[in-house]
Scaffold this active site. Structure first.
Site, PDB file in Angstrom:
ATOM      1  N   TYR A 177       0.677  -1.253  -0.102  1.00 24.09           N
ATOM      2  CA  TYR A 177      -0.097  -0.033   0.006  1.00 24.09           C
ATOM      3  C   TYR A 177       0.924   1.145  -0.113  1.00 24.09           C
ATOM      4  O   TYR A 177       1.843   1.407   0.875  1.00 24.09           O
ATOM      5  CB  TYR A 177      -0.992  -0.088   1.168  1.00 24.09           C
ATOM      6  CG  TYR A 177      -1.888   1.175   1.250  1.00 24.09           C
ATOM      7  CD1 TYR A 177      -2.882   1.402   0.173  1.00 24.09           C
ATOM      8  CD2 TYR A 177      -1.538   2.342   1.980  1.00 24.09           C
ATOM      9  CE1 TYR A 177      -3.835   2.520   0.207  1.00 24.09           C
ATOM     10  CE2 TYR A 177      -2.598   3.088   2.196  1.00 24.09           C
ATOM     11  CZ  TYR A 177      -3.766   3.331   1.081  1.00 24.09           C
ATOM     12  OH  TYR A 177      -4.365   4.635   0.858  1.00 24.09           O
ATOM     13  N   ASP A 280       9.206   3.034  -0.122  1.00 20.83           N
ATOM     14  CA  ASP A 280       8.079   3.887   0.726  1.00 20.83           C
ATOM     15  C   ASP A 280       8.246   3.178   2.395  1.00 20.83           C
ATOM     16  O   ASP A 280       7.934   2.317   2.764  1.00 20.83           O
ATOM     17  CB  ASP A 280       6.651   3.384   0.173  1.00 20.83           C
ATOM     18  CG  ASP A 280       5.563   3.775   0.863  1.00 20.83           C
ATOM     19  OD1 ASP A 280       5.743   4.348   2.112  1.00 20.83           O
ATOM     20  OD2 ASP A 280       4.413   3.677   0.424  1.00 20.83           O
ATOM     21  N   LYS A 308       3.869   8.949   9.175  1.00 22.77           N
ATOM     22  CA  LYS A 308       3.607   7.801  10.414  1.00 22.77           C
ATOM     23  C   LYS A 308       4.577   8.248  11.830  1.00 22.77           C
ATOM     24  O   LYS A 308       4.605   9.357  12.240  1.00 22.77           O
ATOM     25  CB  LYS A 308       3.457   6.601   9.903  1.00 22.77           C
ATOM     26  CG  LYS A 308       2.462   6.163   9.015  1.00 22.77           C
ATOM     27  CD  LYS A 308       1.735   4.921   9.171  1.00 22.77           C
ATOM     28  CE  LYS A 308       0.754   4.817   7.830  1.00 22.77           C
ATOM     29  NZ  LYS A 308      -0.415   4.440   8.076  1.00 22.77           N
TER      30      LYS A 308
HETATM   31  C1  LIG Z   1       3.581   2.178   3.369  1.00 23.03           C
HETATM   32  C2  LIG Z   1       2.373   3.200   3.365  1.00 23.03           C
HETATM   33  N1  LIG Z   1       2.791   4.173   2.238  1.00 23.03           N
HETATM   34  C3  LIG Z   1       1.997   5.256   2.120  1.00 23.03           C
HETATM   35  C4  LIG Z   1       0.652   5.468   3.142  1.00 23.03           C
HETATM   36  C5  LIG Z   1      -0.244   6.493   2.655  1.00 23.03           C
HETATM   37  O1  LIG Z   1      -0.191   7.492   3.878  1.00 23.03           O
HETATM   38  P1  LIG Z   1      -1.283   8.332   4.242  1.00 23.03           P
HETATM   39  O2  LIG Z   1      -2.225   7.500   4.681  1.00 23.03           O
HETATM   40  O3  LIG Z   1      -0.503   9.452   5.179  1.00 23.03           O
HETATM   41  O4  LIG Z   1      -1.472   9.074   2.985  1.00 23.03           O
HETATM   42  C6  LIG Z   1       0.330   4.315   4.051  1.00 23.03           C
HETATM   43  C7  LIG Z   1      -0.696   4.519   4.995  1.00 23.03           C
HETATM   44  O5  LIG Z   1      -1.311   3.587   5.602  1.00 23.03           O
HETATM   45  C8  LIG Z   1       1.401   3.278   4.175  1.00 23.03           C
HETATM   46  O6  LIG Z   1       1.487   2.380   5.078  1.00 23.03           O
END
Ligand SMILES: Cc1ncc(COP(=O)(O)O)c(C=O)c1O
Length: 476
Positions: A177, A280, A308
Site C-alpha cells: 500500500y 516507501d 507516520k
Molecule cells: C506504506 C504506506 N505508504 C503510504 C501510505 C499513505 O499514507 P497516508 O495515509 O498518510 O496518506 C500508507 C498508509 O497507511 C502506508 O502504510
C-alpha cells in the site's frame, strides 16, 4: 504487575458482555451487536452518518465492531463508553512513542505558545531544523521536502521519477500500500479468486481499489509479487519503467519481509534498467530505525518516503533522496521543473512534533528501540509458546515492534502466498474477541500490530493471557 482490573475494559462483566456480543459473528458483527457492547459509540456513529457518508472520514477506519474512541494516553485508548484498551493498532502505526507522548506534546504546545503560525511565504527555521536532522540521520536523504501525508509524498516521488527518467510506466507490489492516488490504489488485498494463479515471471492486471481511475492510467502500472526479482526483470524488458515503488517490508498485510538478497537485487536492477528505486518507508521508517529499514538492510534507494512514526501521530510526511533528483523540484528549466506545493507543508505543529519525536528517538543511546525490541521479542516468544501449546497451525512474523500472527504453517513471502494459505476467518475472530477482552488489535485480518515505547512488560503479559484465553475459547 500492573493490574488492569481497575479499568472498565477488563472488568469481567464488561469484558464478558463484549465477548458475548462481539464473538457472535466473527467476520462482520451486526450493528445490533456493536450497539449492545458500545451504546454511546453506536449513538455517535448514528449521528455522524447523517452528515458524513458511512460516518467515517477514511474508508479503512470503517470496521466492525464500530467503536468511537475518545482518549489516548501512552499504550491505552478509551472509548466513548469508558472502556479502556491496550492499543496495538496505534492508528495504523504512527504512535511509536505511545499516544500523546509528553515530550512531543510539550514541543507542540511550546511552539504554539511562542506564537508560531503558518505564514505561507518563504522558509522557516523550524523546517530547516527538521530537514537538517533527517539528512544527518538518513543516509538515503541528501535533501528532503515535506508534505502532509504519505500519499502526497509517494505521489510526488512517482511524479519526480517520471520527470527525471522521461518514462511513464511504474512497478508496484501486490499486497503493498502506497497511498490513495491513481498510480498506487490497486492490488492491495485482492482475494485469490480474483488474482488467480501465481504469475512469475510476469505481471498481474491492475485491480483497482478505487472507482474513477482512468483506464489509460491503469495501463501504466504493473503489479508484481514482492520478493520476485524475475518479474521485475520481465516487466523492465517489456515496458519503459520510470520507477519501482515498494515498502521494504510489506507492512500493510502484516509483516512480509524481504528475502535475502531481494532489496540488493532491486538496487542492481534499478541500476541496470535505469529506473528510480523508491522505498516507501511510511510504515517501516522511523519505527524500525532512524534512517529507516533501508539502513538496517544496507541498501540505498534513490528516493525514500517517510510518514507516520516520524512525528508520532502528527500529520507530516517526508520525501528525501539524491540531491541531483530532488533538485528537479527547482529545476532551472521551467519545462523540467516538478511542481511541489502545499498550503500546509511543514506546518509548525507537525514540524515541531517531528523534531521532538526524532530527538526522543535519539535520547539515551536509542532506549526507545531497545525497549520496543525487548517487548517485541517477549510478545513473539509468548505467542509462539501459546500457539505451540494449543497445537495451532500458526506463525508469528515480526520486525522489531511490529508483529502479526498468521494462521498458516510458514511466514508468507508475498500476498499471493498469504491469500492462498492464511485462515482469515480465524484471524478475524481472534481480533474481534480480543476487543471484548480490552486488547485492541485492528479488527481486519492480517493487519500489523504495533508496540510502542509506552507499552510495558505487564501490558504484554496481560495481552498474552487474553490471547491464550481467546484462542482456547475459539477452538473449544
Ligand atoms: C506504506 C504506506 N505508504 C503510504 C501510505 C499513505 O499514507 P497516508 O495515509 O498518510 O496518506 C500508507 C498508509 O497507511 C502506508 O502504510
Amino acid at each position: 504487575m500492573r493490574m488492569h482490573t481497575g479499568t472498565k475494559s477488563v472488568d469481567d462483566s464488561v469484558a464478558a458482555t463484549g465477548r458475548a456480543a462481539l464473538t457472535k459473528t466473527h467476520a462482520v458483527s451486526t450493528e445490533a451487536d456493536a450497539s449492545v457492547a458500545h451504546p454511546k459509540s453506536a449513538e455517535i456513529f448514528r449521528r455522524n452518518r447523517c452528515f458524513i457518508p458511512g460516518g467515517v472520514v477514511s474508508v479503512n477506519r470503517a470496521v466492525q465492531p464500530e467503536i468511537v474512541f475518545t482518549k489516548g494516553q501512552g499504550a491505552y485508548i478509551w472509548d466513548a463508553d469508558g472502556n479502556r484498551y491496550i492499543d496495538y493498532h496505534a492508528a495504523f502505526a504512527p504512535h511509536l512513542l505511545g499516544h500523546n507522548d509528553p515530550h512531543v506534546t510539550d514541543a507542540v504546545i511550546s511552539v504554539l505558545r511562542k506564537g508560531a503560525s503558518l505564514y505561507g511565504s518563504g522558509t522557516t527555521e523550524l523546517e530547516g531544523r527538521l530537514a537538517e536532522l533527517i539528512c544527518q540521520h538518513v543516509p538515503a536523504a541528501e535533501c528532503v521536502q515535506f508534505l502532509n501525508s504519505g500519499s502526497e509524498a509517494t505521489c510526488q516521488a512517482l511524479r519526480l521519477a517520471r520527470a527525471v527518467t522521461g518514462k511513464d510506466h511504474i512497478i508496484v507490489m501486490q499486497g503493498g500500500y502506497n497511498g490513495w492516488h491513481n498510480d498506487v490504489s490497486c492490488n492491495l488485498m485482492t482475494p485469490l479468486e480474483i488474482i488467480g494463479p501465481r504469475i512469475s515471471p510476469g505481471e498481474y492486471p491492475y485491480i483497482s481499489i478505487s472507482a474513477g481511475v482512468p483506464r489509460e492510467h491503469q495501463q501504466l502500472v504493473h503489479p508484481i509479487n514482492f520478493n520476485d526479482l524475475q518479474s521485475v526483470e520481465y516487466v523492465c524488458q517489456n515496458h519503459s519503467i520510470a520507477a519501482l515503488i515498494t515498502e521494504p517490508v510489506l507492512q500493510n498485510v502484516g509483516i512480509i519481509g524481504p528475502e535475502a538478497g531481494y532489496l540488493e537485487g532491486l538496487r542492481e536492477l534499478a541500476d541496470r534498467f535505469g529506473f528510480i528505486l523508491i522505498f516507501d518507508e511510511v510504515k517501516t521508517g522511523f519505527r524500525h530505525q532512524i534512517g529507516g529499514y533501508a539502513t538496517l538492510a544496507s541498501v540505498r534507494p534513490d528516493l525514500v518516503v517517510y510518514g507516520k512514526a516520524i512525528a508520532n501521530g502528527y500529520p507530516i510526511a517526508v520525501l528525501g533522496g539524491r540531491k541531483e533528483l530532488m533538485d528537479w523540484f527547482v529545476h532551472g528549466e521551467p519545462s523540467k521543473r516538478v511542481l511541489l506545493a502545499g498550503t500546509y507543508n511543514a506546518h509548525p505543529v507537525p514540524t515541531a512534533a517531528a523534531i521532538a519525536t526524532i530527538e526522543r528517538l535519539l535520547m539515551n543511546g536509542g532506549e526507545v528501540y531497545r525497549h520496543v525490541e525487548l517487548l517485541g521479542q517477549k510478545m513473539q516468544d509468548g505467542l509462539e509458546r501459546i500457539l505451540r501449546a494449543l497445537s495451532l497451525k500458526a506463525v508469528v512474523a515480526r520486525q522489531g515492534s511490529a508483529f502479526c500472527v498468521y494462521f498458516m504453517d510458514h511466514c508468507p513471502k508475498d500476498w499471493h502466498d498469504l491469500a492462498a494459505c492464511h485462515d482469515f476467518g480465524r484471524d478475524q475472530q481472534l481480533r474481534v474477541g480480543l476487543i471484548g477482552r480490552g486488547i485492541y488489535f485492528f479488527p481486519t485480518a492480517t493487519k500489523q500490530c504495533s508496540i510502542s515505547f509506552a507499552h510495558t512488560e505487564d501490558d504484554v503479559d496481560f495481552t498474552l493471557e487474553q490471547i491464550k484465553n481467546q484462542l482456547k475459547e475459539m477452538i473449544e
